[in-house]
Design a protein around this motif. Structure first.
Motif, PDB file in Angstrom:
ATOM      1  N   GLN A 126       0.831  -1.217   0.000  1.00  0.00           N
ATOM      2  CA  GLN A 126       0.000   0.000   0.000  1.00  0.00           C
ATOM      3  C   GLN A 126       0.865   1.267   0.000  1.00  0.00           C
ATOM      4  OE1 GLN A 126      -3.539  -0.230  -0.274  1.00  0.00           O
ATOM      5  NE2 GLN A 126      -2.706  -2.250  -0.747  1.00  0.00           N
ATOM      6  N   HIS A 127       2.026   1.181   0.641  1.00  0.00           N
ATOM      7  CA  HIS A 127       2.957   2.312   0.592  1.00  0.00           C
ATOM      8  C   HIS A 127       3.396   2.512  -0.871  1.00  0.00           C
ATOM      9  CE1 HIS A 127       4.267   1.737   5.061  1.00  0.00           C
ATOM     10  NE2 HIS A 127       3.409   0.764   4.794  1.00  0.00           N
ATOM     11  N   ILE A 128       3.774   1.376  -1.498  1.00  0.00           N
ATOM     12  CA  ILE A 128       4.303   1.428  -2.868  1.00  0.00           C
ATOM     13  C   ILE A 128       3.232   1.943  -3.837  1.00  0.00           C
ATOM     14  CG2 ILE A 128       5.227  -0.012  -4.751  1.00  0.00           C
ATOM     15  CD1 ILE A 128       7.138   0.227  -2.342  1.00  0.00           C
ATOM     16  N   LYS A 129       2.019   1.414  -3.670  1.00  0.00           N
ATOM     17  CA  LYS A 129       0.914   1.854  -4.536  1.00  0.00           C
ATOM     18  C   LYS A 129       0.736   3.381  -4.417  1.00  0.00           C
ATOM     19  CE  LYS A 129      -3.921   1.679  -3.633  1.00  0.00           C
ATOM     20  NZ  LYS A 129      -5.156   0.949  -3.390  1.00  0.00           N
ATOM     21  N   GLY A 130       0.826   3.880  -3.186  1.00  0.00           N
ATOM     22  CA  GLY A 130       0.673   5.320  -2.959  1.00  0.00           C
ATOM     23  C   GLY A 130       1.794   6.117  -3.614  1.00  0.00           C
ATOM     24  N   ASP A 162      -6.312   0.061   0.301  1.00  0.00           N
ATOM     25  CA  ASP A 162      -7.142  -1.155   0.354  1.00  0.00           C
ATOM     26  C   ASP A 162      -7.502  -1.510   1.790  1.00  0.00           C
ATOM     27  OD1 ASP A 162      -6.723  -1.163  -2.311  1.00  0.00           O
ATOM     28  OD2 ASP A 162      -5.323  -2.847  -2.338  1.00  0.00           O
ATOM     29  N   MET A 163      -6.616  -1.174   2.723  1.00  0.00           N
ATOM     30  CA  MET A 163      -6.944  -1.332   4.148  1.00  0.00           C
ATOM     31  C   MET A 163      -6.378  -0.105   4.865  1.00  0.00           C
ATOM     32  SD  MET A 163      -3.911  -2.925   3.469  1.00  0.00           S
ATOM     33  CE  MET A 163      -4.421  -4.494   2.883  1.00  0.00           C
ATOM     34  N   ALA A 164      -6.952   0.182   6.047  1.00  0.00           N
ATOM     35  CA  ALA A 164      -6.552   1.412   6.754  1.00  0.00           C
ATOM     36  C   ALA A 164      -5.185   1.202   7.410  1.00  0.00           C
ATOM     37  CB  ALA A 164      -7.604   1.776   7.779  1.00  0.00           C
ATOM     38  N   SER A 165      -4.151   1.179   6.594  1.00  0.00           N
ATOM     39  CA  SER A 165      -2.796   0.913   7.095  1.00  0.00           C
ATOM     40  C   SER A 165      -2.205   2.151   7.773  1.00  0.00           C
ATOM     41  CB  SER A 165      -1.903   0.478   5.924  1.00  0.00           C
ATOM     42  OG  SER A 165      -0.548   0.740   6.206  1.00  0.00           O
ATOM     43  N   VAL A 166      -1.739   1.954   9.008  1.00  0.00           N
ATOM     44  CA  VAL A 166      -1.100   3.035   9.760  1.00  0.00           C
ATOM     45  C   VAL A 166       0.158   3.502   9.010  1.00  0.00           C
ATOM     46  CG1 VAL A 166       0.171   3.532  11.895  1.00  0.00           C
ATOM     47  CG2 VAL A 166      -1.918   2.179  11.972  1.00  0.00           C
ATOM     48  N   GLU A 186      -7.663   8.187   1.044  1.00  0.00           N
ATOM     49  CA  GLU A 186      -8.958   7.645   1.466  1.00  0.00           C
ATOM     50  C   GLU A 186      -8.755   6.313   2.182  1.00  0.00           C
ATOM     51  OE1 GLU A 186     -10.865   7.624  -2.294  1.00  0.00           O
ATOM     52  OE2 GLU A 186     -11.700   9.625  -2.005  1.00  0.00           O
ATOM     53  N   ASN A 187      -9.677   5.996   3.087  1.00  0.00           N
ATOM     54  CA  ASN A 187      -9.552   4.817   3.941  1.00  0.00           C
ATOM     55  C   ASN A 187      -8.272   4.915   4.780  1.00  0.00           C
ATOM     56  OD1 ASN A 187     -10.373   2.423   5.074  1.00  0.00           O
ATOM     57  ND2 ASN A 187      -9.420   1.149   3.513  1.00  0.00           N
ATOM     58  N   ALA A 188      -8.018   6.134   5.254  1.00  0.00           N
ATOM     59  CA  ALA A 188      -6.806   6.392   6.050  1.00  0.00           C
ATOM     60  C   ALA A 188      -6.943   5.793   7.447  1.00  0.00           C
ATOM     61  CB  ALA A 188      -6.602   7.899   6.172  1.00  0.00           C
ATOM     62  N   ALA A 189      -5.793   5.443   8.049  1.00  0.00           N
ATOM     63  CA  ALA A 189      -5.791   5.003   9.457  1.00  0.00           C
ATOM     64  C   ALA A 189      -6.090   6.207  10.346  1.00  0.00           C
ATOM     65  CB  ALA A 189      -4.440   4.403   9.809  1.00  0.00           C
TER      66      ALA A 189
END
Ligand code: EPU
Length: 421
Positions: A126-130, A162-166, A186-189
């Motif tokens: 998710q970091h990489i996607k961002g 995709d998930m609310a990753s911290v 969006e869908n932020a931790a």
């Protein structure tokens, strides 16, 4: 290899002062790399994860001073390197924040894949996607991640996690602050340390809005400036001391906390029979009678934190009746400590995401191994409550996240020593 030796059975009484939040500090210190000036950061916990991070940042050319305990001054104007030391980076999880900080400040980064507590598979997709949404080209191998600006350059973007990753929320906030345009995550931790990071960045001149909600907006600014910021108290360290009193018994004032951040924990402990009194910046916990069974499901904030799973499991192990503990963030987290608790007499059955904990009257001292930070904290609590002597190996995990744990527990009446082998 050092170990903890605990002679269990002493009640915990008195007061304990909670340190600054580990998971806020390990995001805020790398975020200071965005600032070409001096950031004075107060209430920084003196733990090994922070010491490693400061070594990494120093090695990259920043000037670091520690004028008094728990205060760090970072001047990143002289940073000359965008490839932090691989060996140090691999020693901790949160070194992934260096990717966002270096991408944001310099437009490129070459960072080894992080190490740290490996109680589960912990991907960073998710970091990489961002980063890709923000315009970066990513070269990812089994060893490192290299980030460079893509054809259209770096820019604000809309990113839906995709998930609310911290980690991904914080990393993308850090990366986006200096990028042109607006970034929407969006869908932020919503964890307290996400809000703390946003407050730090805004103190240094960033424009981050909505932290603590599902949607975080970052309006890019052209430069940040130095300033002073104090890190929030550690929710999980506070929760660990509350759980310790619940398991062992006694009456303790847990000071320097934000009681609101602890509600998800204190509510459960009250349900289990503890008396809890909230003050402005402290919580008193009293436990005299045997704990009662309960049901806990870990969830992202404001739910019951996964980082308190192991500690509450010790409380459940000592409660009357059958408790149920369901993990919804990291399924494999039970394996780090349940078998060790069973060596001390606990009765735990794991099926998929749920542990069924049949309460026992007493735990017994044993030689056990900490397999990660919170697993280690749970074994300390178990040892304090147990009859006899507990020896805990692998305590470097505990020292990653708990400042002065021996001194703090000893002041409460515990019999715990650190033994160098
Ligand atoms: N996930 C992915 N892909 C990603 C990121 C996360 O699949 O790119 C998954 C994870 O595997 C996990 C879930 O999403 O199932 C949540 O992970 P998250 O990213 O929120 O966790 P993290 O950033 O790696 C931080 C804390 C952990 C804490 C978790 C959950 C730091 C440095 N670490 O980890 O803290 O357990 O959030 O709250 O902030 C600890 O302090 O003991 C600790 C492990």
């Amino acid at each position: 290899m050092a170990r903890y030796e605990i002679h269990g059975g002493n009640l915990l009484n008195g007061s304990v002062t909670i340190s600054g939040a580990k998971n806020a500090a390990v995001a805020i210190l790398p975020a200071a790399l965005l600032v070409p000036g001096k950031c004075r950061i107060e209430n920084v916990p003196d733990i090994s994860d922070v010491r490693i991070l400061l070594d990494i940042i120093r090695g990259m050319g920043a000037k670091i001073e520690q004028p008094e305990p728990n205060v760090v001054e970072i001047d990143s104007s002289s940073i000359h390197c965008t490839r932090p030391d691989d060996t140090l980076v691999k020693k901790m999880r949160a070194s992934y924040y260096l990717m966002g900080a270096l991408l944001g400040r310099f437009g490129h980064a070459h960072v080894a894949l992080p190490g740290g507590c490996n109680f589960a598979s912990r991907p960073i997709d998710q970091h990489i996607k961002g980063f890709i949404c923000l315009g970066a080209d990513v070269d990812e191998t089994d060893d490192y991640v290299a980030l460079t600006p893509g054809e259209d350059g770096l820019h604000g973007a809309r990113i839906s996690l995709d998930m609310a990753s911290v980690g991904a929320t914080a990393n993308l906030m850090i990366a986006a602050v200096l990028m042109p345009g607006q970034t929407v995550i969006e869908n932020a931790a919503k964890e307290p340390h996400i809000v703390d990071l946003a407050n730090f960045l805004n103190t240094m001149g960033a424009r981050v809005y909505g932290a603590g909600t599902d949607t975080v907006k970052v309006r890019g600014v052209s430069a940040l400036k130095g300033g002073t910021y104090a890190i929030i108290p550690d929710q999980i360290e506070a929760g660990t001391y509350l759980a310790a009193v619940a398991a062992v018994g006694g009456n303790v004032l847990v000071q320097n906390v934000i009681p609101k951040h602890l509600e998800c924990i204190t509510t459960k402990l009250q349900e289990m029979g503890c008396r809890v009194i909230n003050y402005d910046d402290a919580v008193r916990i009293q436990k005299t009678n045997r704990l009662r069974r309960t049901t806990v499901k870990t969830r992202p904030y404001p739910g019951f934190p996964t980082d308190m799973q192991a500690q509450i499991c010790v409380c459940m192990s000592l409660a009357s009746g059958v408790s149920r503990l369901t993990e919804s963030v990291y399924e494999t987290r039970f394996f780090g400590y349940c078998s060790e608790l069973e060596r001390m007499g606990a009765n735990i059955r794991i099926e998929g995401k749920t542990a069924t904990v049949v309460g026992v009257e007493q735990l017994y001292g044993a030689e056990v191994t900490a397999n990660d930070l919170r697993a280690g904290a749970a074994l300390v609590i178990a040892g304090l409550s147990a009859q006899g002597t507990t020896l805990i190996k692998n305590i470097h995990y505990v020292e990653r996240g708990y400042e002065s744990i021996i001194e703090k527990l000893t002041a409460l009446g515990a019999d715990i020593k650190r033994i160098e082998d």
